[in-house]
Motif scaffolding. Structure first.
Motif, mmCIF file in Angstrom:
data_model
loop_
_atom_site.group_PDB
_atom_site.id
_atom_site.type_symbol
_atom_site.label_atom_id
_atom_site.label_comp_id
_atom_site.label_asym_id
_atom_site.label_seq_id
_atom_site.Cartn_x
_atom_site.Cartn_y
_atom_site.Cartn_z
ATOM 1 N N PRO A 1 0.983 -1.195 -0.338
ATOM 2 C CA PRO A 1 0.040 -0.593 0.089
ATOM 3 C C PRO A 1 0.365 1.256 -0.194
ATOM 4 O O PRO A 1 0.402 2.255 -0.490
ATOM 5 C CB PRO A 1 -1.052 -0.074 1.677
ATOM 6 N N LEU B 1 7.726 -5.480 6.139
ATOM 7 C CA LEU B 1 7.125 -3.928 6.182
ATOM 8 C C LEU B 1 7.990 -3.419 7.808
ATOM 9 O O LEU B 1 7.213 -3.436 9.072
ATOM 10 C CB LEU B 1 6.052 -3.658 5.767
ATOM 11 N N PHE C 1 2.439 -9.395 20.589
ATOM 12 C CA PHE C 1 1.923 -10.017 19.426
ATOM 13 C C PHE C 1 2.480 -10.627 18.410
ATOM 14 O O PHE C 1 1.856 -11.295 17.726
ATOM 15 C CB PHE C 1 0.376 -8.938 19.089
ATOM 16 N N LEU D 1 1.544 -8.633 12.227
ATOM 17 C CA LEU D 1 0.763 -8.932 11.473
ATOM 18 C C LEU D 1 0.844 -8.134 9.886
ATOM 19 O O LEU D 1 0.586 -8.929 8.918
ATOM 20 C CB LEU D 1 -0.362 -8.673 11.900
ATOM 21 N N GLN D 2 0.789 -6.865 9.710
ATOM 22 C CA GLN D 2 0.448 -6.169 8.995
ATOM 23 C C GLN D 2 2.108 -5.990 8.327
ATOM 24 O O GLN D 2 2.472 -6.031 7.291
ATOM 25 C CB GLN D 2 1.264 -4.327 9.571
ATOM 26 N N PRO E 1 3.278 -9.030 4.906
ATOM 27 C CA PRO E 1 2.783 -9.738 4.145
ATOM 28 C C PRO E 1 2.614 -11.055 3.784
ATOM 29 O O PRO E 1 2.977 -11.807 3.732
ATOM 30 C CB PRO E 1 1.940 -8.735 3.349
ATOM 31 N N SER E 2 2.089 -11.287 2.847
ATOM 32 C CA SER E 2 2.089 -12.462 1.765
ATOM 33 C C SER E 2 3.514 -13.079 1.335
ATOM 34 O O SER E 2 4.315 -11.602 0.988
ATOM 35 C CB SER E 2 1.273 -12.516 0.525
ATOM 36 N N GLU F 1 -1.965 3.754 -0.002
ATOM 37 C CA GLU F 1 -2.618 4.928 1.242
ATOM 38 C C GLU F 1 -2.366 5.885 1.527
ATOM 39 O O GLU F 1 -0.979 5.793 0.336
ATOM 40 C CB GLU F 1 -1.398 4.250 2.411
ATOM 41 N N ILE G 1 -3.687 -7.405 17.394
ATOM 42 C CA ILE G 1 -4.336 -9.151 17.169
ATOM 43 C C ILE G 1 -2.698 -9.904 16.790
ATOM 44 O O ILE G 1 -1.979 -9.485 15.953
ATOM 45 C CB ILE G 1 -4.757 -8.901 15.383
ATOM 46 N N HIS H 1 -7.937 -3.292 9.899
ATOM 47 C CA HIS H 1 -6.955 -3.417 10.368
ATOM 48 C C HIS H 1 -6.118 -4.774 10.217
ATOM 49 O O HIS H 1 -4.729 -4.353 9.367
ATOM 50 C CB HIS H 1 -6.382 -4.193 11.765
ATOM 51 N N ALA H 2 -6.413 -5.583 10.577
ATOM 52 C CA ALA H 2 -5.353 -7.063 9.309
ATOM 53 C C ALA H 2 -5.420 -6.977 8.362
ATOM 54 O O ALA H 2 -4.693 -8.128 7.748
ATOM 55 C CB ALA H 2 -6.704 -8.916 9.990
ATOM 56 N N ARG I 1 -4.806 -4.743 6.399
ATOM 57 C CA ARG I 1 -3.947 -2.994 5.162
ATOM 58 C C ARG I 1 -3.016 -3.721 5.030
ATOM 59 O O ARG I 1 -2.728 -2.840 3.591
ATOM 60 C CB ARG I 1 -3.862 -2.225 6.857
ATOM 61 N N THR I 2 -2.700 -4.423 5.055
ATOM 62 C CA THR I 2 -1.007 -4.683 3.904
ATOM 63 C C THR I 2 -1.558 -6.169 3.307
ATOM 64 O O THR I 2 0.050 -6.545 2.789
ATOM 65 C CB THR I 2 0.020 -4.648 4.961
ATOM 66 N N ARG I 3 -2.608 -7.175 3.560
ATOM 67 C CA ARG I 3 -2.775 -8.315 2.513
ATOM 68 C C ARG I 3 -4.347 -7.978 2.288
ATOM 69 O O ARG I 3 -4.795 -7.671 3.002
ATOM 70 C CB ARG I 3 -2.321 -9.138 3.508
#
Lengths: 328, 328
Positions: free
Chosen positions: A127, A170, A182, A185-186, A189-190, A326, B109, B243-244, B246-248
């Motif tokens: 993004p 990222l 945690f 997550l963001q 990505p893939s 974004e 998350i 949120h989850a 955002r990048t994928r």
């Protein structure tokens, strides 16, 4: 044996057997890699027969086109990614002047997203360039079922296939997500994978002690960026599997990555990710000098064996703007 | 519409439509929940017809036995678990005298394991009682495809099914894994789910503002342990999805949990996990008084609607020793 999942309009692709030299392919007697992982023992003999016939030119085949390859498992039920090259963590700890290395004496593994994995030649959308787009070159394995509390021997026996992964990261989001405890997550990505996944016997002596003992060549816009050696892996794949299976079983089809291949020596052999290169520059020059990726940049990864062949083929991808960018 | 995956010897179960009162079931016109999630739009009308006929007693059916239910998705391509009840984090921060709440102002998350999810009545094996075995009662949703950069409206539209989850946790491993920043792996083994997943319309007004506004009743060995209200959720499910994503993108079949349902008031409404109850005791008494689970303990979870019905049925599970126990 070498296997690929070819684009067929579906989510899981069409399983194909690929010749040793990656020139030819034929459709496999099992429709998808996911189905194969569920029934490996029953289906392996037929697949090995197809592979033999293909290599001998004794069956109908077609040219293998990596552009048509999805990830060997375009989606799976699990993607676990380790940090098994301790030199990488040690260098980053020093560069970032962290109080202590987060590693400890146990393997570090994070749970990654396995729902949408990318093929070797697919564009990779993000993004925003402001997110600190980076690659991470890794070796990865695909597993059969692993019981909870597996021994090292059971872990070793569960290794079905080997491949290369690019764990896109990222970096601008990393510190915040790590601070929560945690995990990522963001920030993660893939992930992308090589065009084929191969059985360990294909590597001969280069599959040794649960490690892929080959250099991983990573290039950026056609220039060599690094070629660290997989032999430097501190925890073996069976050790990583045992750690992951301590409190739970791992389902067939689980993918497990080594983490960034690293010798912790960016000045000598380069790096398999930009973050490590920047870390080396911070130690040497007091500041990072290598920029993170921009849209349009091309990242390629491959591993060469002693004969100069690329047993996994190559990833070659372009970083692009996601359809919805974004504002940054 | 209510759906279950029935034990059939396979890994993914056999999809069944279950009557509104959970008394009867019939096999669905799609073999598995995984297949349904891939083709929801095309298959929903036929499933709704089956559901109508089943409720009207107009089709062949059989008694629905929750003991035969696997998780609605016995395995999936993604399990994301949030911490969307801020009162829980605030209480734990105070109890553990942490420097600061890790939460910040963004949803938290973590990426969980989705490769082996447990049914509502299955025994839950752990390698040792010394690992601090705990439950976490949550509401959860199952998603259709979500594009990268999804808006709140797109996120809301992607919500296909609602259910209850028990996010089993091993507290003795939590601090170490959080400190690495890599998130939870050994600490979060297989998660359990209610016998059915239901479309949001089944809840009527109790599905409101992207939240399940019902009390989640949790009991331990037959005694009520807590009944916090899902209405207290600070981030809505659409906010968590956004949120989850955002990048994928998020693949159809993605499961997303709310995190421990909590009002942050264990003395008033009890708690949906032992850790929070212990946190309340530490604040009140200076020490925790409620023990973590022992082998043989039974944990049940259900949610009641305004009419006293349990729209998701109930989880009722026993904690047992894994076949291979750790020496502890």
């Amino acid at each position: 044996m070498k296997l690929a999942s070819l684009r067929d309009g579906g989510r899981d692709g069409r399983l194909a057997v690929v010749s040793r030299d990656l020139s030819r392919a034929c459709l496999a007697p099992v429709p998808t890699m996911l189905a194969l992982m569920d029934q490996w023992e029953a289906r392996e003999p037929a697949l090995r027969s197809s592979y033999q016939a293909l290599n001998d030119g004794q069956c109908e085949s077609f040219a293998f086109d990596p552009e048509q390859a999805m990830a060997p498992l375009p989606r799976s039920f699990q993607w676990l990614d380790a940090s098994a090259f301790l030199a990488h963590g040690a260098l980053m700890t020093k560069a970032l002047r962290l109080e202590k290395n987060v590693q400890g004496d146990l393997p570090l593994i994070y749970q990654g997203g396995s729902d949408s994995l990318l093929g070797p030649c697919e564009d990779v959308p993000f993004p925003s360039e402001a997110l600190g787009i980076d690659f991470e070159g890794e070796f990865a394995i695909c597993l059969g079922d692993v019981p909870m509390g597996a021994t090292l021997e059971e872990a070793q026996r569960a290794i079905r296939l080997l491949t290369i992964a690019n764990d896109w990261s990222l970096r601008a989001l990393a510190a915040r997500e790590m601070a929560t405890g945690f995990g990522w997550l963001q920030c993660k990505p893939s992930t992308s994978f090589a065009p084929v996944a191969i059985t360990p016997d294909e590597l001969g002596a280069a599959w040794d002690q649960g490690r892929v003992k080959l250099r991983l060549s990573v290039s950026l816009n056609g220039a060599l960026f690094g070629q660290p050696d997989g032999a430097a892996m501190d925890f073996s794949f069976p050790e990583l599997i045992r750690h992951a299976a301590r409190t739970r079983c791992l389902c067939a089809g689980t993918l497990l990555g080594s983490g960034t291949v690293s010798e912790g020596a960016p000045q000598r052999v380069g790096s398999a990710c930009i973050a490590e290169m920047r870390g080396g520059e911070m130690i040497l020059h007091g500041e990072p000098r290598t920029a993170f990726l921009k849209f349009g940049d091309e990242v390629a990864m491959t591993a060469y064996d002693a004969d100069g062949h690329a047993p996994f083929g190559a990833l070659s991808q372009r970083v692009v703007a996601a359809p919805r960018q974004e504002i940054s």
